[in-house]
Design a protein around this motif. Structure first.
Motif, PDB file in Angstrom:
ATOM      1  N   UNK A 124       0.718 -12.531   6.998  1.00  0.00           N
ATOM      2  CA  UNK A 124       1.722 -13.239   6.213  1.00  0.00           C
ATOM      3  C   UNK A 124       3.061 -12.597   6.509  1.00  0.00           C
ATOM      4  N   UNK A 125       4.117 -13.309   6.322  1.00  0.00           N
ATOM      5  CA  UNK A 125       5.447 -12.779   6.614  1.00  0.00           C
ATOM      6  C   UNK A 125       6.069 -12.193   5.358  1.00  0.00           C
ATOM      7  N   UNK A 162       1.950  -7.228  10.746  1.00  0.00           N
ATOM      8  CA  UNK A 162       2.392  -7.787   9.471  1.00  0.00           C
ATOM      9  C   UNK A 162       1.280  -7.599   8.444  1.00  0.00           C
ATOM     10  N   UNK A 163       1.584  -7.701   7.144  1.00  0.00           N
ATOM     11  CA  UNK A 163       0.525  -7.589   6.138  1.00  0.00           C
ATOM     12  C   UNK A 163      -0.429  -8.766   6.236  1.00  0.00           C
ATOM     13  N   UNK A 164      -1.690  -8.528   5.934  1.00  0.00           N
ATOM     14  CA  UNK A 164      -2.696  -9.578   5.975  1.00  0.00           C
ATOM     15  C   UNK A 164      -3.387  -9.674   4.615  1.00  0.00           C
ATOM     16  N   UNK A 165      -3.735 -10.892   4.245  1.00  0.00           N
ATOM     17  CA  UNK A 165      -4.458 -11.121   3.003  1.00  0.00           C
ATOM     18  C   UNK A 165      -5.959 -11.113   3.275  1.00  0.00           C
ATOM     19  N   UNK A 166      -6.742 -11.183   2.211  1.00  0.00           N
ATOM     20  CA  UNK A 166      -8.186 -11.301   2.361  1.00  0.00           C
ATOM     21  C   UNK A 166      -8.901 -10.005   2.659  1.00  0.00           C
ATOM     22  N   UNK A 167      -8.286  -8.876   2.297  1.00  0.00           N
ATOM     23  CA  UNK A 167      -8.910  -7.570   2.555  1.00  0.00           C
ATOM     24  C   UNK A 167      -9.625  -7.032   1.320  1.00  0.00           C
ATOM     25  N   UNK A 168     -10.713  -6.346   1.560  1.00  0.00           N
ATOM     26  CA  UNK A 168     -11.385  -5.586   0.516  1.00  0.00           C
ATOM     27  C   UNK A 168     -11.057  -4.122   0.731  1.00  0.00           C
ATOM     28  N   UNK A 207      -1.206  -3.726   4.901  1.00  0.00           N
ATOM     29  CA  UNK A 207      -0.417  -3.615   6.128  1.00  0.00           C
ATOM     30  C   UNK A 207      -0.641  -2.230   6.730  1.00  0.00           C
ATOM     31  N   UNK A 208      -1.022  -2.200   7.996  1.00  0.00           N
ATOM     32  CA  UNK A 208      -1.269  -0.929   8.674  1.00  0.00           C
ATOM     33  C   UNK A 208       0.019  -0.479   9.351  1.00  0.00           C
TER      34      UNK A 208
END
Length: 473
Positions: free
Chosen positions: A84-85, A106-112, A296-297
């Protein structure tokens, strides 16, 4: 005659170094410090400069080869993380943009995201994940130290190799200096691919000894990843005679962010091995949705254009409105982070630092303490953890943003080491990390400014001497 030639060579080398210092854009105080060393410590000053003083970030001494395959690999790594931006994420959009510019991801959704507290819990989770591996296991550590843990890992690896799983191990040449040739040979004999990161070599001694890979990464099948402060060493389980148990914080990740950890490992492996087979884009997992956290890594190293993890810490501290809590064993912050902490505290933000009462290095111990008086005077609360050695590297702020990773709050981690952190934009996780931090504070001693300023003069002298070494600690 020989003496005269030596003097001329010394003057020429000193002049070249002086020009390099002026061109490299260092702080004036740092330039003066190196010039003082070079011209007052004959030979030794030059030796120290070549070992510790060169601007690795500017000189790009170990630049990754930007082959077409590397470029294609990184393009795929960025594309496969369901990003996501910053514009889609109103809060912390400046931090998101800064990390994206520095680290590409970029940051990503859907992570545990699962918080793993201390060694026993962490390695139970790691061993369970390894047992379930079907394709590959990537393991990267600063300290990979023989003992009960490495014996158990060897047995697991032997089983997984027989199951057709590819196993790659990357360890640091200084942090894992005690790793024996016999153990390495055992791993190689069963089919494990293993490499040393920047080994000590005569021809490259001065250019590499000061720059280390401090990352801790495990990636399994591209579906589950681990990172944080915990190394592979028995002291996290059994402790050691001087410090007791090493207490630390680690993360287990599932979801798109694992692809980013995989990419970092693959590029590190390629950097030291030139093995392009690791750049296998088929290993990227697709459509990974395992939870509700946005992650976000952020990774940094001395070859990057900017110190990304330092800027991440600075931004979180600077944006804090209500509180910012930091647990870290090595707080030697440098001017910008030091000012950010003091400005936040003076502005009414609840700033707390949690450090270990015990230290694994006397010079580091006194250098860290040399900053206490100034921080306490500004209103920063400092807690000393006494039950063992606290090695966690976490920051949490305002119940909205947090980070767990490998980065210490010192110049070495910011400027000289290869590091990696996971930044989590998740209220639930931030609250969990905040509660964990406060629980550790309750077990610790809160320093009082009025008491600390009356410490013995011998302590102040030790702090002052140790602080001289802060740029290389």
């Amino acid at each position: 005659m020989i003496y005269t030639i030596g003097i001329i060579i010394y003057i020429i080398i000193s002049a070249i170094i002086t020009i390099r210092l002026l061109l490299n854009g260092m702080r004036p105080t740092k330039i003066l410090g190196w010039l003082f060393a070079i011209f007052t410590i004959p030979i030794g000053g030059i030796f120290l400069y070549f070992m510790l003083g060169r601007n690795r970030r500017k000189n790009k001494l170990f630049r990754l080869k930007k082959t077409p395959r590397v470029a294609a690999f990184m393009e795929r790594a960025v594309a496969e993380c369901a990003p996501i931006s910053a514009k889609e994420f109103n809060e912390h959009h400046k931090i998101i943009s800064m990390i994206t510019q520095n680290s590409l991801f970029r940051p990503s959704t859907g992570n545990e995201v699962k918080l793993l507290k201390n060694g026993r819990t962490t390695f139970e989770a790691i061993f369970e994940a390894i047992k379930n591996a079907n394709k590959f296991i990537y393991l990267e550590y600063y300290i990979f130290e023989e003992g009960g843990l490495t014996t158990e890992l060897f047995n697991l690896f032997n089983t997984k190799i027989n199951d057709g799983v590819d196993i790659y191990i990357l360890y640091d040449g200084i942090g894992s200096l005690s790793l024996s040739k016999a153990y390495i040979k055992k791993l190689q004999n069963i089919g494990v691919k293993i490499h040393k990161f920047l080994p000590i070599q005569f021809g490259k001694f001065l250019s590499s000894i000061n720059y280390r890979n401090h990352r801790k990464i495990i990636v399994i099948d591209g579906e589950i990843g681990f990172t944080g402060g915990i190394n592979t060493a028995d002291k996290y389980i059994k402790g050691d005679p001087n410090l007791g148990i090493w207490y630390d914080t680690h993360l287990q990740l599932k979801g798109p962010s694992v692809n980013n950890l995989k990419a970092i490992f693959a590029l590190d492996w390629y950097l030291v091995s030139n093995d392009e087979s690791i750049l296998n884009t088929s290993y990227f997992s697709k459509n990974l949705v395992n939870g509700n956290s946005t992650v976000q890594i952020v990774h940094s190293g001395p070859d990057d254009n900017f110190p990304a993890t330092k800027q991440m810490y600075f931004s979180i501290i600077n944006e804090a409105k209500d509180y910012v809590y930091i647990a870290n064993p090595y707080i030697i912050p440098g001017e910008s982070i030091l000012d950010a902490l003091k400005v936040a505290a003076l502005s009414g933000v609840d700033v707390r630092l949690l450090l270990s009462q015990k230290s694994d290095n006397l010079i580091v111990k006194w250098c860290v303490r040399s900053y206490f008086e100034n921080l306490l005077q500004a209103g920063v609360k400092i807690y000393l953890f006494e039950d063992g050695f606290l090695h966690s590297k976490t920051i949490v702020s305002d119940d909205t943003i947090s980070s767990v990773g490998t980065t210490n709050l010192d110049i070495r981690s910011f400027e000289q080491n290869y590091e990696v952190n996971a930044v989590i934009y998740d209220n639930y996780f931030a609250i969990q990390l905040r509660e964990d931090f406060l629980e550790d504070c309750h077990k610790s001693t809160l320093l009082a400014y009025d008491t600390f300023v009356t410490r013995p003069w011998s302590h102040k002298i030790k702090e002052g001497i140790a602080k001289i070494f802060s740029p290389v600690l």
